[in-house]
Write a protein that holds these residues in place. Structure first.
Motif, PDB file in Angstrom:
ATOM      1  N   GLU A  59      61.885 -16.085   8.104  1.00 23.59           N
ATOM      2  CA  GLU A  59      61.927 -14.716   8.593  1.00 23.59           C
ATOM      3  C   GLU A  59      60.906 -13.849   7.880  1.00 23.59           C
ATOM      4  O   GLU A  59      60.312 -12.942   8.467  1.00 23.59           O
ATOM      5  N   SER A  60      60.690 -14.163   6.581  1.00 26.09           N
ATOM      6  CA  SER A  60      59.754 -13.359   5.789  1.00 26.09           C
ATOM      7  C   SER A  60      58.313 -13.545   6.235  1.00 26.09           C
ATOM      8  O   SER A  60      57.426 -12.778   5.864  1.00 26.09           O
ATOM      9  N   GLY A  61      58.083 -14.598   7.042  1.00 32.34           N
ATOM     10  CA  GLY A  61      56.724 -14.841   7.502  1.00 32.34           C
ATOM     11  C   GLY A  61      56.275 -13.879   8.594  1.00 32.34           C
ATOM     12  O   GLY A  61      55.078 -13.771   8.877  1.00 32.34           O
ATOM     13  N   LEU A  62      57.229 -13.174   9.237  1.00 34.79           N
ATOM     14  CA  LEU A  62      56.840 -12.235  10.295  1.00 34.79           C
ATOM     15  C   LEU A  62      56.137 -11.028   9.704  1.00 34.79           C
ATOM     16  O   LEU A  62      56.567 -10.461   8.688  1.00 34.79           O
ATOM     17  N   GLN A  63      55.072 -10.615  10.356  1.00 30.34           N
ATOM     18  CA  GLN A  63      54.406  -9.386   9.956  1.00 30.34           C
ATOM     19  C   GLN A  63      55.011  -8.217  10.732  1.00 30.34           C
ATOM     20  O   GLN A  63      55.631  -8.397  11.788  1.00 30.34           O
ATOM     21  N   SER A  64      54.842  -7.018  10.206  1.00 35.98           N
ATOM     22  CA  SER A  64      55.513  -5.843  10.783  1.00 35.98           C
ATOM     23  C   SER A  64      55.030  -5.522  12.194  1.00 35.98           C
ATOM     24  O   SER A  64      55.732  -4.858  12.961  1.00 35.98           O
ATOM     25  N   ASN A  65      53.846  -5.976  12.533  1.00 33.07           N
ATOM     26  CA  ASN A  65      53.304  -5.670  13.881  1.00 33.07           C
ATOM     27  C   ASN A  65      53.494  -6.823  14.867  1.00 33.07           C
ATOM     28  O   ASN A  65      52.857  -6.874  15.917  1.00 33.07           O
ATOM     29  N   ASN A  66      54.380  -7.733  14.534  1.00 33.11           N
ATOM     30  CA  ASN A  66      54.569  -8.900  15.411  1.00 33.11           C
ATOM     31  C   ASN A  66      55.252  -8.532  16.736  1.00 33.11           C
ATOM     32  O   ASN A  66      56.122  -7.652  16.803  1.00 33.11           O
ATOM     33  N   GLN A  67      54.875  -9.234  17.783  1.00 32.28           N
ATOM     34  CA  GLN A  67      55.542  -9.161  19.090  1.00 32.28           C
ATOM     35  C   GLN A  67      55.846 -10.583  19.553  1.00 32.28           C
ATOM     36  O   GLN A  67      55.028 -11.489  19.378  1.00 32.28           O
ATOM     37  N   PHE A  68      57.032 -10.770  20.115  1.00 32.08           N
ATOM     38  CA  PHE A  68      57.372 -12.052  20.707  1.00 32.08           C
ATOM     39  C   PHE A  68      57.084 -12.002  22.207  1.00 32.08           C
ATOM     40  O   PHE A  68      57.360 -10.998  22.882  1.00 32.08           O
ATOM     41  N   ILE A  69      56.552 -13.069  22.745  1.00 29.49           N
ATOM     42  CA  ILE A  69      56.145 -13.163  24.148  1.00 29.49           C
ATOM     43  C   ILE A  69      56.834 -14.364  24.776  1.00 29.49           C
ATOM     44  O   ILE A  69      56.954 -15.424  24.154  1.00 29.49           O
ATOM     45  N   ILE A  70      57.299 -14.177  26.036  1.00 31.32           N
ATOM     46  CA  ILE A  70      57.826 -15.307  26.804  1.00 31.32           C
ATOM     47  C   ILE A  70      56.802 -15.671  27.860  1.00 31.32           C
ATOM     48  O   ILE A  70      56.366 -14.811  28.648  1.00 31.32           O
ATOM     49  N   GLU A  71      56.409 -16.932  27.890  1.00 38.04           N
ATOM     50  CA  GLU A  71      55.490 -17.433  28.904  1.00 38.04           C
ATOM     51  C   GLU A  71      56.238 -18.345  29.869  1.00 38.04           C
ATOM     52  O   GLU A  71      57.095 -19.135  29.439  1.00 38.04           O
ATOM     53  N   LEU A  72      55.896 -18.247  31.145  1.00 34.86           N
ATOM     54  CA  LEU A  72      56.496 -19.081  32.197  1.00 34.86           C
ATOM     55  C   LEU A  72      55.458 -20.069  32.685  1.00 34.86           C
ATOM     56  O   LEU A  72      54.321 -19.693  33.017  1.00 34.86           O
ATOM     57  N   SER A  73      55.861 -21.334  32.745  1.00 33.10           N
ATOM     58  CA  SER A  73      54.953 -22.375  33.239  1.00 33.10           C
ATOM     59  C   SER A  73      54.788 -22.263  34.746  1.00 33.10           C
ATOM     60  O   SER A  73      55.407 -21.404  35.405  1.00 33.10           O
ATOM     61  N   ASP A  74      53.992 -23.149  35.338  1.00 28.90           N
ATOM     62  CA  ASP A  74      53.965 -23.238  36.797  1.00 28.90           C
ATOM     63  C   ASP A  74      55.180 -24.038  37.260  1.00 28.90           C
ATOM     64  O   ASP A  74      56.015 -24.461  36.451  1.00 28.90           O
ATOM     65  N   ALA A  75      55.313 -24.217  38.584  1.00 25.36           N
ATOM     66  CA  ALA A  75      56.513 -24.859  39.135  1.00 25.36           C
ATOM     67  C   ALA A  75      56.660 -26.310  38.708  1.00 25.36           C
ATOM     68  O   ALA A  75      57.740 -26.899  38.867  1.00 25.36           O
ATOM     69  N   ASP A  76      55.607 -26.889  38.125  1.00 25.15           N
ATOM     70  CA  ASP A  76      55.661 -28.273  37.648  1.00 25.15           C
ATOM     71  C   ASP A  76      55.840 -28.353  36.144  1.00 25.15           C
ATOM     72  O   ASP A  76      55.741 -29.453  35.561  1.00 25.15           O
ATOM     73  N   GLY A  77      56.058 -27.237  35.480  1.00 23.22           N
ATOM     74  CA  GLY A  77      56.289 -27.245  34.038  1.00 23.22           C
ATOM     75  C   GLY A  77      55.036 -27.212  33.199  1.00 23.22           C
ATOM     76  O   GLY A  77      55.092 -27.375  31.976  1.00 23.22           O
ATOM     77  N   ASP A  78      53.866 -26.970  33.793  1.00 22.41           N
ATOM     78  CA  ASP A  78      52.585 -26.981  33.089  1.00 22.41           C
ATOM     79  C   ASP A  78      52.267 -25.562  32.611  1.00 22.41           C
ATOM     80  O   ASP A  78      52.317 -24.600  33.380  1.00 22.41           O
ATOM     81  N   PHE A  79      51.890 -25.439  31.312  1.00 25.67           N
ATOM     82  CA  PHE A  79      51.585 -24.128  30.730  1.00 25.67           C
ATOM     83  C   PHE A  79      50.090 -23.806  30.744  1.00 25.67           C
ATOM     84  O   PHE A  79      49.673 -22.818  30.145  1.00 25.67           O
ATOM     85  N   THR A  80      49.278 -24.617  31.414  1.00 24.35           N
ATOM     86  CA  THR A  80      47.833 -24.383  31.408  1.00 24.35           C
ATOM     87  C   THR A  80      47.499 -22.981  31.919  1.00 24.35           C
ATOM     88  O   THR A  80      46.629 -22.301  31.365  1.00 24.35           O
ATOM     89  N   SER A  81      48.174 -22.568  32.950  1.00 24.05           N
ATOM     90  CA  SER A  81      47.969 -21.220  33.499  1.00 24.05           C
ATOM     91  C   SER A  81      49.264 -20.428  33.375  1.00 24.05           C
ATOM     92  O   SER A  81      49.751 -19.829  34.344  1.00 24.05           O
ATOM     93  N   ALA A  82      49.823 -20.445  32.193  1.00 17.77           N
ATOM     94  CA  ALA A  82      51.123 -19.800  31.969  1.00 17.77           C
ATOM     95  C   ALA A  82      51.060 -18.308  32.269  1.00 17.77           C
ATOM     96  O   ALA A  82      50.032 -17.647  32.075  1.00 17.77           O
ATOM     97  N   GLU A  83      52.185 -17.779  32.734  1.00 16.91           N
ATOM     98  CA  GLU A  83      52.289 -16.358  33.080  1.00 16.91           C
ATOM     99  C   GLU A  83      53.196 -15.667  32.078  1.00 16.91           C
ATOM    100  O   GLU A  83      54.301 -16.131  31.794  1.00 16.91           O
ATOM    101  N   VAL A  84      52.695 -14.567  31.507  1.00 14.05           N
ATOM    102  CA  VAL A  84      53.502 -13.782  30.577  1.00 14.05           C
ATOM    103  C   VAL A  84      54.542 -13.002  31.375  1.00 14.05           C
ATOM    104  O   VAL A  84      54.196 -12.203  32.257  1.00 14.05           O
ATOM    105  N   ILE A  85      55.825 -13.228  31.086  1.00 15.48           N
ATOM    106  CA  ILE A  85      56.878 -12.538  31.831  1.00 15.48           C
ATOM    107  C   ILE A  85      57.703 -11.604  30.941  1.00 15.48           C
ATOM    108  O   ILE A  85      58.586 -10.898  31.428  1.00 15.48           O
ATOM    109  N   TYR A  86      57.396 -11.586  29.619  1.00 12.71           N
ATOM    110  CA  TYR A  86      58.103 -10.670  28.721  1.00 12.71           C
ATOM    111  C   TYR A  86      57.276 -10.485  27.451  1.00 12.71           C
ATOM    112  O   TYR A  86      56.714 -11.436  26.914  1.00 12.71           O
ATOM    113  N   THR A  87      57.207  -9.245  26.977  1.00 17.29           N
ATOM    114  CA  THR A  87      56.586  -8.926  25.696  1.00 17.29           C
ATOM    115  C   THR A  87      57.473  -7.939  24.960  1.00 17.29           C
ATOM    116  O   THR A  87      57.814  -6.870  25.504  1.00 17.29           O
TER     117      THR A  87
END
Length: 487
Positions: A59-87
């Protein structure tokens, strides 16, 4: 103990290296694979909130300006062209485990999506989650195919085309209004089972059976499905053509015109009570008339026909007077309307003005003028019926005139419209009246003259017409003369 210069330099670099590794260690975190709070995501406009949780360390490794992001894969589970759906907001999550609520994009459609978590400060990425089905149901209500006609037919060796109806309406939210959607067609194998036939917006059928189509939302259950259509092969060159009324049958004409629709074909002809309806040659026919409607459909190598006995739900009514009524000055006329409306109300008008306190089915009046009555039904098939009629002062049919007129102007202005002759020659005197055209053709003859000639406009034009009369009494007296008809 003294150290040599070389030894001092070696210790210096060793300390720098140790400090670098210490600082680097503090700047690194590890994020575990996200855990899903759902087994599948069937999102829609009414519900689109899902949860994932994950652990990270330290937990101590997080910096104060950190943001967590959720990425969604394509319909086949591939993250090559992942879409950011939450920040997340900056510094929003600082303790592990963390739990995040998020939504799926409206373009989501597939069976093997995954998500992963990324941190921005320091940069770190989790492995992907387990695979899951996810669909955003843009349209999730029943829709129609085949114009809601429940049957169709094809000639032997041919086929019948089923299609999703479009555009949409208040009663039919067509999924074709959502271009990203896809569709699966099925044929029933029993009242509760079916088999997949094909994909697409239309289906060409050459096998008898009952067909329907569903919007492709995969393993997500949905109400986005069509009506059933039973397709048959024409036997002996003849098929049944079902007719459907858009407002139902019986229908309520107060809602407007009802649309009659039959099965698809190459050409059409509609009939009402066995008579051809001129110009009614389309698959649909709009009407507010009751009666027996039928249609003939050309399917190419065979024909189809069908009928519907269309009945109006609007109440029946009648009135006991003519459009034009005559009373003498001082007389009264009683007007009554009869009907079978539910809780009817009545409004009476004279010369366009509402007659106060007259709200029953009858009106007694001695005034001349233009009248109307409106009968309104406010329950059931709500609607209204209006009757219009006129009350005029009675004109004496056999006035006491002295001379036989030689000019008549039949222009319906109430003045000199008829040939009015002395009472000695009219009805009851057995006098022979004959009238001839200028070419000598007999155009009128009677022994019981009602002061009613001419009985039509005789094709009057800008040129005055001349006629000739012969009057012969039972005593043998006769009179002859001419009559000029002026417009």
């Amino acid at each position: 103990m003294e150290l040599h210069l070389g030894t001092k330099v070696s210790f210096y670099w060793l300390n720098c290296i140790l400090l670098f590794f210490c600082l680097s260690g503090k700047a690194q975190i590890v994020i575990g694979a996200p855990s899903l709070g759902f087994s599948q995501a069937c999102a829609s406009d009414s519900f689109n909130s899902y949860t994932t949780s994950f652990v990270f360390s330290p937990e101590s490794g997080l910096q104060s300006n950190n943001q967590f992001i959720i990425e969604l894969s394509d319909a086949d589970g591939d993250f090559t062209s992942a879409e950011v759906i939450y920040t997340s907001n900056t510094g929003e999550f600082t303790t592990s485990p963390a739990s995040i609520n998020f939504s799926f994009p409206t373009t989501t459609s597939g069976e093997n999506y995954r998500i992963r978590i990324k941190a921005t400060a320091p940069s770190a990425t989790s492995s992907g989650s387990q695979s899951f089905a996810a669909y955003y149901k843009l349209q999730d209500s029943p829709f129609t195919i085949n114009n809601l006609v429940s049957t169709g037919a094809y000639c032997t060796g041919s086929s019948y085309l089923l299609s999703i109806d479009n555009p949409g309406s208040a009663t039919n939210d067509s999924p074709l209004n959502y271009p990203s959607l896809t569709f699966n067609w099925y044929r029933e194998t029993s009242p509760t089972t079916s088999i997949f036939v094909a994909e697409g917006e239309t289906l060409e059928v050459n096998t008898e059976g009952t067909y329907f189509v569903e919007t492709n939302y995969g393993s997500c259950t949905s109400d986005s499905a069509s009506n059933r259509v039973t397709i048959s092969e024409a036997s002996n060159g003849q098929a049944n053509a079902t007719i459907v009324s858009s407002l139902g049958n019986p229908y309520c004409p107060a809602q407007g015109l009802t649309t009659l629709t039959t099965i698809g074909g190459n050409s059409y002809q509609w009939f009402l009570d066995g008579e051809v309806i001129d110009g009614a040659t389309n698959q649909m026919y709009l009407t507010n008339t009751s009666g027996n409607f039928s249609v003939q459909v050309d399917l190419g190598d065979c024909m189809a026909s069908g009928s519907i006995d269309l009945v109006s739900e609007l109440f029946n009514s009648d009135i006991n007077v003519d459009e034009v009524n005559f009373i003498e000055d001082g007389q009264t006329l009683t007007i009554t309307v009869t009907n079978d409306a539910n809780n009817p109300s009545y409004e009476w008008f004279l010369n366009g003005n509402l007659i106060a306190n007259e709200t029953s089915e009858s009106l007694v009046t001695d005034e001349f003028g233009d009248y109307s009555v409106i009968i309104t039904e406010s329950t059931g098939c709500t609607g209204a019926v209006e009757y219009q009629f006129t009350i005029q002062e009675a004109i004496e049919q056999f006035p006491n005139v002295e001379d036989i007129p030689n000019i008549v102007s039949p222009n319906n202005d109430g003045i000199n419209d008829k040939w009015i002759i002395p009472q000695a020659f009219v009805s009851g005197t057995n006098t022979s009246i004959r009238i001839f055209s200028s070419q000598g053709k007999l155009v009128f003859q009677t022994n019981d003259y009602q002061n009613d000639w001419p009985q039509n406009d005789l094709g009057l034009s800008a040129i005055n017409q001349v006629y000739y009369y012969i009057i012969e009494t039972p005593e043998g007296n006769s009179k002859k003369g001419s009559i000029t008809l002026i417009k």
